[in-house]
Design a protein around this motif. Sequence first.
Motif, PDB file in Angstrom:
ATOM      1  N   ARG A 113      -7.133  -6.915  -4.332  1.00 48.31           N
ATOM      2  CA  ARG A 113      -7.203  -8.028  -3.218  1.00 48.31           C
ATOM      3  C   ARG A 113      -6.369  -8.962  -4.691  1.00 48.31           C
ATOM      4  O   ARG A 113      -5.388  -9.954  -3.677  1.00 48.31           O
ATOM      5  CB  ARG A 113      -8.724  -8.551  -2.596  1.00 48.31           C
ATOM      6  N   ILE A 152      -6.572   3.366   5.545  1.00 46.31           N
ATOM      7  CA  ILE A 152      -6.827   3.008   4.621  1.00 46.31           C
ATOM      8  C   ILE A 152      -8.088   2.329   3.961  1.00 46.31           C
ATOM      9  O   ILE A 152      -8.444   1.876   5.804  1.00 46.31           O
ATOM     10  CB  ILE A 152      -5.755   1.030   4.826  1.00 46.31           C
ATOM     11  N   HIS A 153      -8.962   2.673   3.188  1.00 45.39           N
ATOM     12  CA  HIS A 153      -9.966   2.467   2.696  1.00 45.39           C
ATOM     13  C   HIS A 153     -10.092   1.751   2.024  1.00 45.39           C
ATOM     14  O   HIS A 153      -9.518   1.390   0.470  1.00 45.39           O
ATOM     15  CB  HIS A 153     -10.083   3.779   2.481  1.00 45.39           C
ATOM     16  N   THR A 154     -11.742   1.360   1.638  1.00 45.10           N
ATOM     17  CA  THR A 154     -12.041  -0.017   0.995  1.00 45.10           C
ATOM     18  C   THR A 154     -12.702   0.067  -0.258  1.00 45.10           C
ATOM     19  O   THR A 154     -13.699   1.608  -0.292  1.00 45.10           O
ATOM     20  CB  THR A 154     -13.220  -0.866   2.029  1.00 45.10           C
ATOM     21  N   VAL A 195      -5.371   2.068  -5.606  1.00 45.21           N
ATOM     22  CA  VAL A 195      -6.235   0.826  -5.324  1.00 45.21           C
ATOM     23  C   VAL A 195      -5.200  -0.293  -5.308  1.00 45.21           C
ATOM     24  O   VAL A 195      -4.934  -0.917  -6.401  1.00 45.21           O
ATOM     25  CB  VAL A 195      -7.173   0.229  -6.352  1.00 45.21           C
ATOM     26  N   ASP A 230      -8.923  -9.203   3.318  1.00 51.23           N
ATOM     27  CA  ASP A 230      -9.897  -8.123   4.728  1.00 51.23           C
ATOM     28  C   ASP A 230      -9.303  -8.696   5.713  1.00 51.23           C
ATOM     29  O   ASP A 230      -9.945  -7.639   6.581  1.00 51.23           O
ATOM     30  CB  ASP A 230     -11.190  -7.975   4.080  1.00 51.23           C
ATOM     31  N   ARG A 248     -15.359  -0.301  -2.281  1.00 52.31           N
ATOM     32  CA  ARG A 248     -15.873  -1.197  -2.744  1.00 52.31           C
ATOM     33  C   ARG A 248     -15.825  -2.595  -4.179  1.00 52.31           C
ATOM     34  O   ARG A 248     -15.776  -2.014  -5.264  1.00 52.31           O
ATOM     35  CB  ARG A 248     -17.309  -0.797  -2.665  1.00 52.31           C
ATOM     36  N   LEU A 278       0.664  -0.876   0.017  1.00 55.09           N
ATOM     37  CA  LEU A 278       0.540   0.205   0.103  1.00 55.09           C
ATOM     38  C   LEU A 278       0.838   1.191  -0.299  1.00 55.09           C
ATOM     39  O   LEU A 278       1.014   2.307  -0.450  1.00 55.09           O
ATOM     40  CB  LEU A 278      -0.490   0.070   0.862  1.00 55.09           C
ATOM     41  N   PHE A 283      -8.041  -2.140  -2.241  1.00 56.18           N
ATOM     42  CA  PHE A 283      -8.042  -1.120  -0.919  1.00 56.18           C
ATOM     43  C   PHE A 283      -7.010   0.050  -1.857  1.00 56.18           C
ATOM     44  O   PHE A 283      -6.346  -0.366  -2.299  1.00 56.18           O
ATOM     45  CB  PHE A 283      -7.063  -1.670   0.649  1.00 56.18           C
ATOM     46  N   VAL A 338      -6.081  -6.576   6.553  1.00 56.63           N
ATOM     47  CA  VAL A 338      -6.750  -5.479   6.521  1.00 56.63           C
ATOM     48  C   VAL A 338      -7.355  -4.458   7.963  1.00 56.63           C
ATOM     49  O   VAL A 338      -6.505  -3.625   8.398  1.00 56.63           O
ATOM     50  CB  VAL A 338      -7.494  -4.342   5.323  1.00 56.63           C
ATOM     51  N   ARG A 364      -5.982  -1.591  10.170  1.00 61.12           N
ATOM     52  CA  ARG A 364      -6.344  -0.285  11.057  1.00 61.12           C
ATOM     53  C   ARG A 364      -6.717  -0.474  12.327  1.00 61.12           C
ATOM     54  O   ARG A 364      -6.146   0.727  13.288  1.00 61.12           O
ATOM     55  CB  ARG A 364      -7.571  -0.721  10.193  1.00 61.12           C
TER      56      ARG A 364
END
Length: 222
Positions: free
Chosen positions: A176, A210-212, A173, A194, A214, A166, A218, A197, A201
């Motif tokens: 996964r 760290i933002h998802t 992005v 997930d 959708r 990251l 991430f 992550v 967090r």
Amino acid sequence: MAAAAGERVLVVDDDPPLQRMLARTLAAEGFEVAVAADGGAALAAAERSLPDVIVLDVAMPGMDGLAVCRRLRAKGMTTPVLMLTARDAVPDRVRGLQAGADDYLVKPFASEELIARIRALTRRGAHAGEALRFADLSLDPATRRATRAGRSTELSGREAALLELLLRDPRSVLTRERALEQVWDDAAVPNVVDRYVGRLRRKLGEPPLIHTVRGVGFMLRS
């Protein structure tokens, strides 16, 4: 492309013909090669020669490759380890990665793939000492220590590897699929990214960095 001057590889295998073949192949590519035929000799050689990469056979009598890898990690050695094995089932790959291996190659293999994987590991190791930063977060990949707003926390190997991916491309992005390939070598159960992550967090604290994204993956965003 030949190996960089001074790049050292330790080959650990109890099969003399394969050991000789590996040593010849790597030497022809410009690597400095040391060899060991069992687990005890491997541990001693790793401390003595300080290799840049260890090529480690899993199936050895006495102390097998998994035990050797665990011992190396317990001693604090972060040298990249490429496991060699005749077993290609997912649970076998998972056990190798859980023992601390960085990559996994199934026998029989092409010499070209072996060389490519070793070069990838030496490139990764060459950047291991560089601190990575984003916003108030920094990561030292060599020590697996993350620092945020002056608070330091130690990460597991997989947590550090995921955070490093990251940090090397923030605001982009991380899918996964790429995380599974790079961190778990595709040997992982569903939703493992997930879960890791979520662990990151919690360890890194608020507000979350760290933002998802959708349905995709991430990204780091302040």
